[in-house]
Design an enzyme around this catalytic site. Structure first.
Site, mmCIF file in Angstrom:
data_model
loop_
_atom_site.group_PDB
_atom_site.id
_atom_site.type_symbol
_atom_site.label_atom_id
_atom_site.label_comp_id
_atom_site.label_asym_id
_atom_site.label_seq_id
_atom_site.Cartn_x
_atom_site.Cartn_y
_atom_site.Cartn_z
ATOM 1 N N HIS A 127 0.542 -1.303 -0.142
ATOM 2 C CA HIS A 127 0.248 0.051 0.123
ATOM 3 C C HIS A 127 0.798 1.625 0.038
ATOM 4 O O HIS A 127 2.042 1.190 0.016
ATOM 5 C CB HIS A 127 -0.943 0.004 1.270
ATOM 6 N N HIS A 129 0.921 3.821 1.841
ATOM 7 C CA HIS A 129 1.499 4.502 2.710
ATOM 8 C C HIS A 129 3.313 4.572 3.476
ATOM 9 O O HIS A 129 3.877 4.127 2.314
ATOM 10 C CB HIS A 129 1.055 3.942 4.013
ATOM 11 N N ASP A 131 5.883 5.065 4.768
ATOM 12 C CA ASP A 131 6.833 4.017 5.323
ATOM 13 C C ASP A 131 6.994 2.537 4.945
ATOM 14 O O ASP A 131 7.639 1.191 5.139
ATOM 15 C CB ASP A 131 6.550 3.649 7.100
ATOM 16 N N HIS A 215 -7.222 -2.174 6.569
ATOM 17 C CA HIS A 215 -6.558 -0.474 6.887
ATOM 18 C C HIS A 215 -7.211 0.649 5.889
ATOM 19 O O HIS A 215 -8.281 0.247 5.343
ATOM 20 C CB HIS A 215 -5.361 -0.803 5.714
ATOM 21 N N ASP A 285 -0.674 -4.571 8.445
ATOM 22 C CA ASP A 285 -1.286 -3.343 8.762
ATOM 23 C C ASP A 285 -2.697 -3.976 8.582
ATOM 24 O O ASP A 285 -3.101 -3.216 7.666
ATOM 25 C CB ASP A 285 -0.534 -2.624 7.310
HETATM 26 ZN ZN LIG Z 1 3.070 -0.061 7.906
HETATM 27 ZN ZN LIG Z 2 0.048 0.945 6.787
#
Ligand SMILES: [Zn+2]
Ligand SMILES: [Zn+2]
Length: 323
Positions: A127, A129, A131, A215, A285
């Site tokens: 995904h 995000h 990080d 998520h 996640d």
């Molecule tokens: Zn994460």
């Molecule tokens: Zn995430």
């Protein structure tokens, strides 16, 4: 990963390594053959074939070999201890499939004595995000500086192409190979094969099931699965039955052979059973994901290590246990 998985479900040695820092040396963990995640369920459900499909040369089933954790600190890097999210699945041929690429992932890769940047043959992103993907532009540019020319399959949820291409364009980056984007709807399940192009005009193929996870933004978990390997011929048995020369090859190709004296040698009598297929499920996640759970616990999926891991993942998330 550490945040979301209950460590007691791992083997003691794995647990020890996971609890240790991932900063100095990513570790390789042989995939336990007890995790015989036979994924016959997906064998008949392959819809997509365009992920880095080999155009020429020989394609054979890949054999999964190890997993290296490059970052387990979740959202924030901890210098000297843990980096942001990334891991690499390696095949026996040395092909590296990178799953997620948080900031600083290329540093982690360079520190490894076993993983090589030149062996990255596919990247999967769960995904968008940061990080999980802010390390991508830097890593992609380094591969180019290192002289990469081979196309690189990059699989991820819709938006990953725009994100990567925008950063590369605005920063005036030159990438001397093609990035073959394969965007997936992160709210749906997908089955596809991925061909990892290796030297000498060969490619190894894996089967992938992408599961929509629960998520904040569209997120996919990946089940990376072996295809059925070729059966090995018991040649001494075949020779003892009187088979010679090209007829041995026919038996290997699952053709029966009729000998000059009229007797038939059946291929199934002289072929060993292929080794059990293995798979690794990479889910993080996420809250409980019904699709992934149904996939894992389907009747054709033996309740092995993998299924236990996922069940444990749900239990951890539901009870908010910190390992
Ligand atoms: Zn994460
Ligand atoms: Zn995430």
């Amino acid at each position: 990963l550490q945040k979301h998985l209950c460590l007691k479900c791992f083997a003691p040695e794995t647990r020890r390594k996971m609890a240790a820092s991932d900063h100095l040396e990513p570790f390789d963990d042989p995939i336990d053959s007890s995790a015989d995640a036979v994924c016959a369920a997906v064998a008949g459900r392959v819809h997509l074939r365009e992920v880095g499909e080999a155009k020429t040369g020989r394609v054979f089933p890949a054999v999964l070999s190890s997993i290296s954790f490059l970052g387990t600190s979740s959202a924030k890097p901890q210098p000297g201890k843990r980096n942001t999210s990334s891991l690499v699945v390696t095949t026996h041929q040395g092909s590296c499939i990178m799953v997620d690429c948080g900031e600083g992932t290329q540093h982690q890769m360079m520190k490894s004595s076993t993983l090589k940047m030149t062996k990255i043959r596919a990247i999967f992103v769960t995904h968008l995000h940061g990080d999980h993907c802010f390390g991508l532009p830097g890593l992609l540019c380094t591969l180019s500086l290192d002289g990469r020319t081979a196309p690189l399959p990059l699989v991820g949820p819709i938006g990953v192409k725009e994100m990567v291409e925008t950063v590369l364009r605005l920063s005036g980056a030159y990438v001397g190979y093609s990035i073959v984007f394969h965007e997936l709807d992160g709210t749906q399940a997908h089955d596809f094969t991925v061909d990892l192009q290796i030297e000498n005009n060969k490619a190894e193929r894996l089967l992938v099931h992408a599961s929509p996870l629960s998520h904040g933004i569209p997120t996919l978990g990946y089940f990376i699965c072996e295809l059925t390997q070729e059966s090995k011929l018991d040649s001494s048995k075949a020779m003892a039955l009187g088979v010679r020369g090209p007829d041995l090859g026919r038996l290997k190709r699952r053709e029966d052979v009729v000998l000059p004296d009229g007797t038939t040698v059946r291929s199934e009598d002289v072929l060993h059973d292929p080794p059990p297929r293995r798979a690794v499920g990479l889910l993080w996640d996420t809250m409980r994901s019904e699709e992934a759970e149904a996939y894992l616990l389907s009747s054709s999926f033996p309740c092995g290590e993998l299924a236990r891991l996922v069940q444990c993942l749900w239990c951890c998330r539901n009870t908010d246990v910190e390992p």
